[in-house]
Motif scaffolding. Structure first.
Motif, PDB file in Angstrom:
ATOM      1  N   MET A  25       0.833  -1.212   0.000  1.00 32.15           N
ATOM      2  CA  MET A  25       0.000   0.000   0.000  1.00 32.15           C
ATOM      3  C   MET A  25       0.863   1.256   0.000  1.00 32.15           C
ATOM      4  O   MET A  25       0.611   2.193  -0.764  1.00 32.15           O
ATOM      5  CB  MET A  25      -0.926   0.013   1.218  1.00 32.15           C
ATOM      6  N   SER A  26       1.896   1.265   0.866  1.00 34.77           N
ATOM      7  CA  SER A  26       2.698   2.489   0.930  1.00 34.77           C
ATOM      8  C   SER A  26       3.471   2.689  -0.378  1.00 34.77           C
ATOM      9  O   SER A  26       3.561   3.806  -0.894  1.00 34.77           O
ATOM     10  CB  SER A  26       3.628   2.511   2.149  1.00 34.77           C
ATOM     11  N   LEU A  68      -1.342  -3.146  -6.949  1.00 32.18           N
ATOM     12  CA  LEU A  68      -0.578  -2.509  -5.865  1.00 32.18           C
ATOM     13  C   LEU A  68       0.863  -3.035  -5.846  1.00 32.18           C
ATOM     14  O   LEU A  68       1.815  -2.278  -5.643  1.00 32.18           O
ATOM     15  CB  LEU A  68      -1.239  -2.772  -4.508  1.00 32.18           C
ATOM     16  N   ILE A  87      -7.058   4.248  -6.135  1.00 28.98           N
ATOM     17  CA  ILE A  87      -6.018   4.321  -7.170  1.00 28.98           C
ATOM     18  C   ILE A  87      -6.505   3.764  -8.503  1.00 28.98           C
ATOM     19  O   ILE A  87      -6.240   4.322  -9.562  1.00 28.98           O
ATOM     20  CB  ILE A  87      -4.761   3.552  -6.708  1.00 28.98           C
ATOM     21  N   GLN A 115      -6.851  -2.018   2.422  1.00 26.94           N
ATOM     22  CA  GLN A 115      -6.180  -2.320   1.150  1.00 26.94           C
ATOM     23  C   GLN A 115      -7.153  -2.211  -0.025  1.00 26.94           C
ATOM     24  O   GLN A 115      -6.815  -1.650  -1.066  1.00 26.94           O
ATOM     25  CB  GLN A 115      -5.590  -3.723   1.224  1.00 26.94           C
ATOM     26  N   ARG A 152       2.984  -1.481  -8.618  1.00 25.17           N
ATOM     27  CA  ARG A 152       3.365  -0.098  -8.303  1.00 25.17           C
ATOM     28  C   ARG A 152       4.446  -0.075  -7.224  1.00 25.17           C
ATOM     29  O   ARG A 152       5.429   0.665  -7.319  1.00 25.17           O
ATOM     30  CB  ARG A 152       2.141   0.684  -7.826  1.00 25.17           C
ATOM     31  N   PHE A 154       1.673   6.234  -6.991  1.00 24.12           N
ATOM     32  CA  PHE A 154       0.484   6.939  -7.473  1.00 24.12           C
ATOM     33  C   PHE A 154       0.709   8.454  -7.453  1.00 24.12           C
ATOM     34  O   PHE A 154       0.442   9.149  -8.435  1.00 24.12           O
ATOM     35  CB  PHE A 154      -0.715   6.545  -6.602  1.00 24.12           C
ATOM     36  N   LEU A 155       1.224   8.941  -6.319  1.00 28.10           N
ATOM     37  CA  LEU A 155       1.409  10.391  -6.195  1.00 28.10           C
ATOM     38  C   LEU A 155       2.513  10.892  -7.125  1.00 28.10           C
ATOM     39  O   LEU A 155       2.401  11.967  -7.716  1.00 28.10           O
ATOM     40  CB  LEU A 155       1.753  10.756  -4.746  1.00 28.10           C
ATOM     41  N   LYS A 189      -0.767  10.184 -10.663  1.00 29.72           N
ATOM     42  CA  LYS A 189      -1.719  11.273 -10.464  1.00 29.72           C
ATOM     43  C   LYS A 189      -1.470  12.448 -11.416  1.00 29.72           C
ATOM     44  O   LYS A 189      -2.438  13.017 -11.948  1.00 29.72           O
ATOM     45  CB  LYS A 189      -1.672  11.757  -9.002  1.00 29.72           C
ATOM     46  N   TRP A 228       1.097   3.844  -3.040  1.00 28.85           N
ATOM     47  CA  TRP A 228       0.667   5.226  -2.814  1.00 28.85           C
ATOM     48  C   TRP A 228       1.753   6.212  -3.266  1.00 28.85           C
ATOM     49  O   TRP A 228       1.468   7.226  -3.901  1.00 28.85           O
ATOM     50  CB  TRP A 228       0.304   5.420  -1.333  1.00 28.85           C
ATOM     51  N   VAL A 246      -7.779   1.467  -0.668  1.00 35.70           N
ATOM     52  CA  VAL A 246      -6.656   2.114  -1.366  1.00 35.70           C
ATOM     53  C   VAL A 246      -6.685   1.753  -2.849  1.00 35.70           C
ATOM     54  O   VAL A 246      -6.548   2.608  -3.733  1.00 35.70           O
ATOM     55  CB  VAL A 246      -5.302   1.688  -0.733  1.00 35.70           C
ATOM     56  N   SER A 247      -6.906   0.461  -3.127  1.00 38.40           N
ATOM     57  CA  SER A 247      -6.906   0.046  -4.535  1.00 38.40           C
ATOM     58  C   SER A 247      -8.081   0.667  -5.284  1.00 38.40           C
ATOM     59  O   SER A 247      -7.971   0.985  -6.467  1.00 38.40           O
ATOM     60  CB  SER A 247      -6.924  -1.475  -4.661  1.00 38.40           C
TER      61      SER A 247
END
Lengths: 421, 174
Positions: free
Chosen positions: A27-28, A196, A363, A356, A199, A34-35, A39, A31, A359-360
């Motif tokens: 997840m981290s 996830l 995203i 989780q 990524r 993603f950022l 994004k 994330w 989060v998915s």
């Protein structure tokens, strides 16, 4: 004996905590990815970055007994929003009408070229022959039952043209068939686990594998590593490791979408996952001695992650066996497993899984607006995923160890869902 | 997929309602017991999922005076046990995420702008011919051919590459 007690206690702790920590690691990582990378491009798959040049692309489609799907795949390939591309469909010794369909498609579409292998040689060989016959340096390889998004070529070529060190780009496969529970659960799996993980692995710096269903390559990179190996059951994992061990980067491009069919029977799913597990083990064993080189340290995270997942699978199996054994014989107190229910850890696992999924959703829902509908069904996934992982690794790893070296990996058409029956 | 969709070659037809038109969700292919069974099983499984939350539920129940699931409080060390686990839990998360953050920072610093492959490589055709044991003419022919047939020996080596014509077919004009 205190150390033994502590070691066994740590062992039990590891089995419960491992899935928990991995979930947060993924997840981290996802994330951060993603950022940083996703994004800024927004949620428009149909708005890829403009390229300075649009070099020619060869799309390779290896297929074996794909009479039911290949026409649809090729029709969609002709809709790519890219000017200079050709489509090479490699018929790998099919025994159904795939060959005739290909000839018809090659006659109908100017871009389509048909290559017939007289006998079944396996997907790796079909891809290699395709690469040999391709006119262009950039290759996009997709499966014969896949529908490629019209913008996918542009997204993938963007990586290959903007960095000379990129040897491969893996796309974002989405599942089409969602009629049964197994189909719906896999929709969740591809988003909340595979998406996830991919990524997060980009944040490690190296990925475990490209997607076999959709990936782009630089042909000179493939040439440097000797193209695809014909003796590995998962040629996609093998080529990913070969490229990265030769210091080529592999990128993940979530906007490069393809739509694929997945098994909707337990038998089909088991066979597919067992092949994945065996393939992972084969690549691990093949590269075990090559990895211990400081120059190749960027692969360490992926390597360690794989090692721990194998140890965990066997640990879980051992605990389950101890628990079952405890029902019939009296074990030493240290080895007694009173219950398989995880108590407080279960609460944390339950909460973690829902986080989780959330989060998915945040995203990944941008690529598949119907994804939200599968949320009800996804609850099966954590248990199903970890159970399948345990058993496929437990069976697949010894198979990889016992497999004769150099034995050619051939393919059979997999289960493609309920609607194909 | 309907027969009409199957034969359509019009790009506009294919792109209409894309990607929704690609999704295959056909509950009608399942029998009613199968359909209901899946839904019922999933509902039960959601129930099981919340069963994992029993420690929390038992705490709440205990707070309201219900002494159910007493074993969760006693056997698992009650709320103190949970706090102890939380300690390990958050420690583990921070440790794992910290390692990931450090590793990704190291990667970024060390490799982000470091590019040994500044030259854009293209395939070396001579090496390609050597790799596949082909002559320049054969390779050129392969690159130009619309239809090829490749044969192999028992050990998987290429024994012949034949440029063939596409058999006439009434649908070829499509």
């Amino acid at each position: 004996m205190e150390w033994l007690s502590e070691a066994i206690s740590a062992f039990f702790g590891f089995t419960y905590y491992y899935p928990l920590f991995m979930a947060y690691l993924w997840m981290s990582g996802a994330w951060i990815y993603f950022l940083r990378w996703e994004k800024p491009f927004g949620d428009q798959v149909s708005r890829p970055p403009e390229l300075a040049a649009y070099p020619g692309v060869s799309i390779l489609v290896p297929c074996h007994n794909e009479a039911e799907n290949i026409e649809e795949t090729v029709r969609w390939l002709n809709l790519q929003r890219y000017d200079d591309y050709e489509i090479l469909v490699v018929n790998d010794g099919s025994t159904d009408t795939t060959g005739e369909i290909l000839d018809r498609l090659a006659g109908r579409y100017e871009r389509v070229r048909a290559i017939h292998l007289k006998s079944n040689q396996g997907k790796a060989c079909a891809l290699t022959v395709g690469a040999m016959a391709a006119r262009n340096e950039f290759l996009i390889c997709i499966d014969g039952d896949v529908v490629l998004d019209p913008w996918a070529s542009r997204w993938m070529v963007w990586h290959l043209t903007t960095s000379a060190r990129v040897g491969g780009v893996t796309g974002n496969p989405r599942i089409r068939n969602r009629s049964t529970l197994l189909g719906k659960v896999q929709v969740g799996e591809f988003s909340s686990i595979i998406g996830l993980i991919k990524r997060a692995q980009r944040i490690y710096g190296r990925v475990f594998t490209v997607s076999g269903a959709v990936a782009a390559f630089r042909r000179s990179a493939l040439q440097e590593v000797g193209f695809w190996a014909t003796d590995m059951v998962t040629e996609d994992i093998d080529i990913s490791w070969k490229l990265q061990l030769h210091f080529w980067d592999i990128r993940y491009e979530p906007h490069a979408i393809c739509w694929l069919l997945m098994p909707e029977t337990f038998k089909g799913l088991w066979k597919q996952r067992l092949r994945w597990a065996q393939g992972g083990a084969e690549v691990f064993l093949k590269n075990f001695y090559r990895i211990w080189d400081w120059k190749r340290r960027r692969m360490f995270m992926v390597f360690v992650e794989y090692c721990i997942s194998v140890v965990w699978a066997y640990s879980m199996l051992a605990i389950t066996l101890l628990w079952a054994l405890g029902k019939v014989v009296t074990l030493p107190p240290l080895l007694q497993v009173r219950t398989l229910l995880p108590g407080w850890t279960g609460l944390l696992l339950g909460i973690t899984c829902l986080i989780q999924f959330a989060v998915s959703m945040v995203i990944d829902a941008r690529y598949d607006r119907r994804f939200g509908k599968t949320y009800f069904w996804i609850i099966w996934y954590p248990v199903a995923f970890w159970l399948i992982n345990i058993f496929t690794i437990a069976v697949g790893f010894p198979r990889a160890v016992m497999k004769p070296r150099g034995k050619r990996a051939l393919w059979k058409s997999p289960d493609r869902g309920l609607h194909k029956k | 997929m309907t027969e009409q969709e199957h034969v359509s070659n019009n790009p506009d037809d294919l792109l209409e309602n894309y990607p929704e038109n690609l999704i295959i969700d056909r509950p009608d292919l399942k029998s009613m017991p199968f359909l209901l069974g899946e839904q019922l099983l999933t509902l039960i499984f959601w129930g099981f999922w919340f069963y994992l939350w029993l420690p929390l539920i038992s705490i709440l129940a205990w707070a309201f005076g219900f002494h159910i699931l007493y074993s969760h409080i006693v056997a698992l060390g009650g709320f103190e046990g949970f706090l102890k686990q939380l300690h390990v839990f958050f420690g583990g998360i921070f440790f794992a995420s910290g390692i990931l953050a450090l590793w990704s920072l190291y990667n970024l610093k060390r490799y982000g702008a470091y590019n040994r492959r500044t030259e854009v490589f293209t395939t070396d055709h001579e090496a390609l011919e050597k790799f596949f044991s082909l002559s320049s003419d054969q390779l050129r022919t392969m690159h130009q051919a619309k239809r090829l047939t490749v044969s192999f020996s028992e050990d998987g080596s290429i024994t012949g590459v034949l440029v063939t014509t596409i058999p006439a077919h009434r649908d070829n004009k499509g």
